[in-house]
Write a protein that holds these residues in place. Structure first.
Motif, PDB file in Angstrom:
ATOM      1  N   LEU A 139      15.267  20.174  82.760  1.00 37.08           N
ATOM      2  CA  LEU A 139      15.805  19.486  81.574  1.00 37.08           C
ATOM      3  C   LEU A 139      14.715  19.053  80.600  1.00 37.08           C
ATOM      4  O   LEU A 139      15.024  18.629  79.488  1.00 37.08           O
ATOM      5  CB  LEU A 139      16.610  18.267  82.025  1.00 37.08           C
ATOM      6  CG  LEU A 139      17.879  18.565  82.843  1.00 37.08           C
ATOM      7  CD1 LEU A 139      18.410  17.280  83.476  1.00 37.08           C
ATOM      8  CD2 LEU A 139      18.946  19.209  81.969  1.00 37.08           C
ATOM      9  N   GLY A 140      13.461  19.127  81.043  1.00 38.76           N
ATOM     10  CA  GLY A 140      12.363  18.729  80.174  1.00 38.76           C
ATOM     11  C   GLY A 140      12.229  17.223  80.014  1.00 38.76           C
ATOM     12  O   GLY A 140      11.846  16.745  78.941  1.00 38.76           O
ATOM     13  N   VAL A 141      12.537  16.470  81.083  1.00 38.61           N
ATOM     14  CA  VAL A 141      12.411  15.010  81.037  1.00 38.61           C
ATOM     15  C   VAL A 141      11.577  14.557  82.234  1.00 38.61           C
ATOM     16  O   VAL A 141      11.344  15.313  83.180  1.00 38.61           O
ATOM     17  CB  VAL A 141      13.796  14.317  81.075  1.00 38.61           C
ATOM     18  CG1 VAL A 141      14.647  14.749  79.895  1.00 38.61           C
ATOM     19  CG2 VAL A 141      14.522  14.628  82.392  1.00 38.61           C
ATOM     20  N   ALA A 142      11.139  13.314  82.190  1.00 43.16           N
ATOM     21  CA  ALA A 142      10.388  12.754  83.311  1.00 43.16           C
ATOM     22  C   ALA A 142      11.344  12.417  84.451  1.00 43.16           C
ATOM     23  O   ALA A 142      12.483  11.998  84.216  1.00 43.16           O
ATOM     24  CB  ALA A 142       9.636  11.505  82.872  1.00 43.16           C
ATOM     25  N   GLN A 143      10.867  12.583  85.693  1.00 43.38           N
ATOM     26  CA  GLN A 143      11.734  12.309  86.835  1.00 43.38           C
ATOM     27  C   GLN A 143      12.213  10.857  86.870  1.00 43.38           C
ATOM     28  O   GLN A 143      13.399  10.617  87.139  1.00 43.38           O
ATOM     29  CB  GLN A 143      11.029  12.656  88.144  1.00 43.38           C
ATOM     30  CG  GLN A 143      11.920  12.425  89.362  1.00 43.38           C
ATOM     31  CD  GLN A 143      11.260  12.855  90.654  1.00 43.38           C
ATOM     32  OE1 GLN A 143      10.422  13.750  90.662  1.00 43.38           O
ATOM     33  NE2 GLN A 143      11.630  12.214  91.749  1.00 43.38           N
TER      34      GLN A 143
END
Length: 313
Positions: free
Chosen positions: A27-31
């Motif tokens: 998703l291209g986000v931080a965990q």
């Protein structure tokens, strides 16, 4: 918090990847951000959606319920965006997926009469193509289901049968002793090497099952259709082929005695409207290649199965 499409997309990504870490990368986000978002979604829905373990994330019963409703919504939105963009530049483009078929060329040719140039995605895995339709990456998929290996049809897909049972034939070198006969027994091929494509859903299992039923244990080589065709032509192997396959100067296509191998031909889409829009052209194209294959046409006439093949006179 009000649920949004991005939240549903995140849930699908977690379920598909089985991991918060991999889903975050997808998703291209931080965990940590995705973990926080998941907790908020679960709070909004009133229960845990995933079981977190060292081996990954698995949907809970509530999670499976939510995902069963979320996936079609995400797919529909993706299709809406794709169709809107296509319309903005001159019209909707039909996205077709297919396993290998001699009918494909005629189907595409006929579809061009009604649509702009269709896009085509080929895959040896029928299950992969069905999933692409369900996820909105394809509009329709023409696939074959090997007898004894049912396909995993995603929930919500509409399916129409083109041919209930298409017998599979064998392709052997033209100078093979069995090529002199119109019908070949498996025992005639007991000492030959067979080439099978193990990436085709169910094909390896079906061939192995049929050979074992005859008490045969030939040497098996693995390779794709193109490799198999070239090796048959040089006398190295025999292989299973579709009955619409043509014989060539170096090869012969023959019926197998008793028709032990069969497939079901299916067309799948998300709606009945999409199915009905493309099915007649496919049926006509299949009937055309059936007429052009002498061994298959003779089999249809003798078995009284001509009605199974659309447009066959």
């Amino acid at each position: 918090m009000e649920l949004e499409v991005r939240h549903l997309r995140a849930l699908c990504a977690i379920a598909d990847t089985g991991s918060l870490h991999r889903a975050a990368r997808q998703l291209g986000v931080a965990q940590p951000s995705l973990s926080t978002q998941l907790r908020r979604i679960e709070h909004e829905l009133g229960g845990a959606l995933f079981v977190r373990a060292r081996t990954g994330c698995r949907p809970t019963p509530l999670g499976r319920l939510v995902l069963s409703r979320a996936r079609p919504l995400v797919a529909e939105l993706r299709s809406l965006v794709s169709e809107a963009r296509a319309a903005a530049v001159g019209g909707r483009q039909l996205r077709i997926g297919s396993t290998a078929s001699r009918a494909l060329a005629g189907w595409l040719r006929r579809l061009r009469r009604h649509w702009q140039e269709p896009t085509l995605h080929m895959d040896v895995s029928a299950n992969a193509l069905l999933r692409m339709v369900a996820d909105g990456h394809l509009d329709v998929a023409f696939v074959h289901e090997v007898e004894g290996s049912p396909l995993r049809v995603p929930e919500g897909l509409r399916v129409r049968v083109l041919v209930q049972r298409e017998p599979q034939f064998v392709c052997l070198p033209a100078d093979h002793p069995a090529a002199a006969k119109p019908v070949v027994r498996l025992a005639d091929l007991a000492h030959d090497r067979w080439m099978i494509d193990p990436t085709v859903d169910g094909e390896w299992d079906a061939v192995r099952r049929v050979l074992r039923a005859e008490g045969l244990d030939p040497r098996i080589l693995h390779g794709d259709y193109h490799t198999a065709a070239s090796l048959v032509a040089t006398g190295e192997v025999v292989t299973v082929v579709q009955p619409t396959s043509p014989s060539r100067a170096e090869t012969a296509v023959r019926r197998l005695h008793g028709d032990p191998l069969g497939v079901r031909l299916l067309l799948a889409a998300r709606t009945d409207t999409e199915l009905e829009g493309v099915y007649p052209d496919l049926a006509e194209a299949y009937g055309e290649v059936a007429r052009q294959a002498p061994a298959y046409r003779e089999w249809l006439e003798r078995s009284g199965s001509g009605a199974l093949v659309p447009a066959l006179p």
